[in-house]
Write an enzyme that holds these catalytic residues in place. Sequence first.
Site, PDB file in Angstrom:
ATOM      1  N   GLU A 361       0.798  -1.230   0.000  1.00  0.00           N
ATOM      2  CA  GLU A 361       0.000   0.000   0.000  1.00  0.00           C
ATOM      3  C   GLU A 361       0.830   1.279   0.000  1.00  0.00           C
ATOM      4  O   GLU A 361       0.616   2.173   0.817  1.00  0.00           O
ATOM      5  CB  GLU A 361      -0.940   0.004   1.225  1.00  0.00           C
TER       6      GLU A 361
HETATM    7  C1  TNX Z   1      -4.604  -4.153   4.470  1.00  0.00           C
HETATM    8  S1  TNX Z   1      -2.914  -6.506   4.135  1.00  0.00           S
HETATM    9  C2  TNX Z   1      -3.350  -3.937   4.986  1.00  0.00           C
HETATM   10  C3  TNX Z   1      -3.192  -3.568   6.405  1.00  0.00           C
HETATM   11  C4  TNX Z   1      -4.521  -3.409   7.076  1.00  0.00           C
HETATM   12  C5  TNX Z   1      -5.449  -4.510   6.630  1.00  0.00           C
HETATM   13  C6  TNX Z   1      -6.763  -4.499   7.335  1.00  0.00           C
HETATM   14  C7  TNX Z   1      -1.890  -5.463   3.967  1.00  0.00           C
HETATM   15  C8  TNX Z   1      -0.670  -5.953   3.423  1.00  0.00           C
HETATM   16  N1  TNX Z   1      -2.190  -4.199   4.305  1.00  0.00           N
HETATM   17  O1  TNX Z   1      -2.425  -2.407   6.522  1.00  0.00           O
HETATM   18  O2  TNX Z   1      -4.310  -3.473   8.450  1.00  0.00           O
HETATM   19  O3  TNX Z   1      -5.675  -4.380   5.258  1.00  0.00           O
HETATM   20  O4  TNX Z   1      -7.535  -5.609   6.996  1.00  0.00           O
END
Ligand code: TNX
Length: 547
Positions: A361
């Site tokens: 992300e």
């Molecule tokens: C996505 S999964 C994220 C996390 C969040 C999560 C909540 C991922 C690699 N990144 O930063 O906590 O969703 O479900």
Amino acid sequence: MNDFRPASRLRRSAARAVIIGAALFLASCATGGKPTPPRPPSPTPSPVAAPSPTPAPFPALVPLPVSVRVGEGAPLPVTPATTIFVQSTDPGARFVGEFLAGLLTTVGPVGPSVAQMGAAIPDGSVVLSLDLDPSIGGEAYDLKVTSTGVTLKASSPAGLFYGVQTLRQILPPILEHDAARPRPIAIPQVEIMDRPRFGWRGAMLDVARHFFGVEDVKRYLDLLALHKMNRLHLHLSDDQGWRLEIQSWPNLTAMGGRTEVGGTVGGFYTQEQYKEIVAYARERFIDIVPEIDMPGHTNAALSSYPELNCDGVAPPPYTDIKVGFSCLCVADERTYVFIEDVIREIAALTPGPFFHVGGDEVKKLGDAAYAQFINRAQDIVERQGKRMIGWDEVALASLHQGSVVQHWRPGTKLANVALNGSKLIMSPANRAYIDMQYDPSTYLGLFWAGRIEVKDAYSWDPATLMEGVGEDSILGVEAPLWTETLANIREVESMAFPRLAAIAEVGWSAQAARDWEDFRVRLGGQGPRWQAMGVNFYRSPQIPWRP
Ligand code: TNX
């Protein structure tokens, strides 16, 4: 007695008499005398399952072994006079013997004793040995309980440990409760052969959004071990907190460790405490996989050190739950000094071969700059003697063969990763994210990837999930538990259980042998044990919970 019958589908009526007899025997062990502790209130509503028409399974094993045969003869008594013989000089084997003795302490005022290398082994003993053919894998085991004793064979201590976990699931659940002493028991006759499907059977705990102390992590490790899971990935840093002492950058914890989601006080592990977690995990044959998320999810670091920001200005601490806004200054060489220091210190504390760099992300960088950053992070990880793991975005970089991609975004295509020889860990968010709600009535958890009931968590095959990514490219499975909405270990347990047990079976048991109807009955059989252990599990209406 050596009259064993197959019991791989334990609801068959032919096995009914033995099953009911054994269940009655266990029930009588489990109910007399001391009461079980009251279960603390569940934070999630607990609808009551309709009574199952299916006979109670015996033995209710999760994950399902390769083969289970139930014997007809009298159960084997275990008393303080029983001896556990460890037929090996391997200290790991001895350790497993002691672990089993620890589980059995409640059979009397004192538990069974452990002896090394018995020359003459009396009837009724438990014998652990390292006599299994190593070619079937170090985690495999054979377990046999007859009227004359228990024999447990494996080729390594890990296999013995998993055999002990199976034995544990055969024993009366009340044994798990300390107040049960003294409680003589008898072990029903069984013959079990077992080995895992995948070598990576993991869980991830996000200790960054909310902090969980050493005792909470140990508790989680105990519950992973019971289900034969062997990796605990700790998400040690995020926007809301930095959780591991780094001696060369002390503000990370002195400042970045103070906060957590919602503005409550966070916390962090000293290096000594982290070592304690690593050692406790190793005693349960679990590797700790440390993750420091980068270059995004870094507000706690950025707010602790202005020089990590491109404009030299430290942002304020962050305690909300949005993602994607923070990024290390990838154009500044000081960032790489920082990363190398952090990875060096953590790698030195971590015996396992992996270091997780997150990589998810990142909304502040273009693909090329992102890939360049991950390539450099990969080199740094390898210089510190570890293999890099990253969330599935890292597939944009030039991954080396030893690097591993953790798949999380449903619908992502990663055939190129498999083709280039890197391996994958499967954590599809719509199956394996145990921070997702069970259904719309669950008041904890998120639901961006959907609601995940136990059946959804169970009914998928890692090897057919993604085109071009077959069994050979997959290290295994992992269930991430993000903690934006989970403030304490009881809330963690209510999301993890029972779904973690479903993921454990996805990782351990052969695909062809797995069947939802069979699983839900065996899972229902875990209820009394979890209750005796004080596990705050969600009583999913999909499961016929045994009282
Ligand atoms: C996505 S999964 C994220 C996390 C969040 C999560 C909540 C991922 C690699 N990144 O930063 O906590 O969703 O479900």
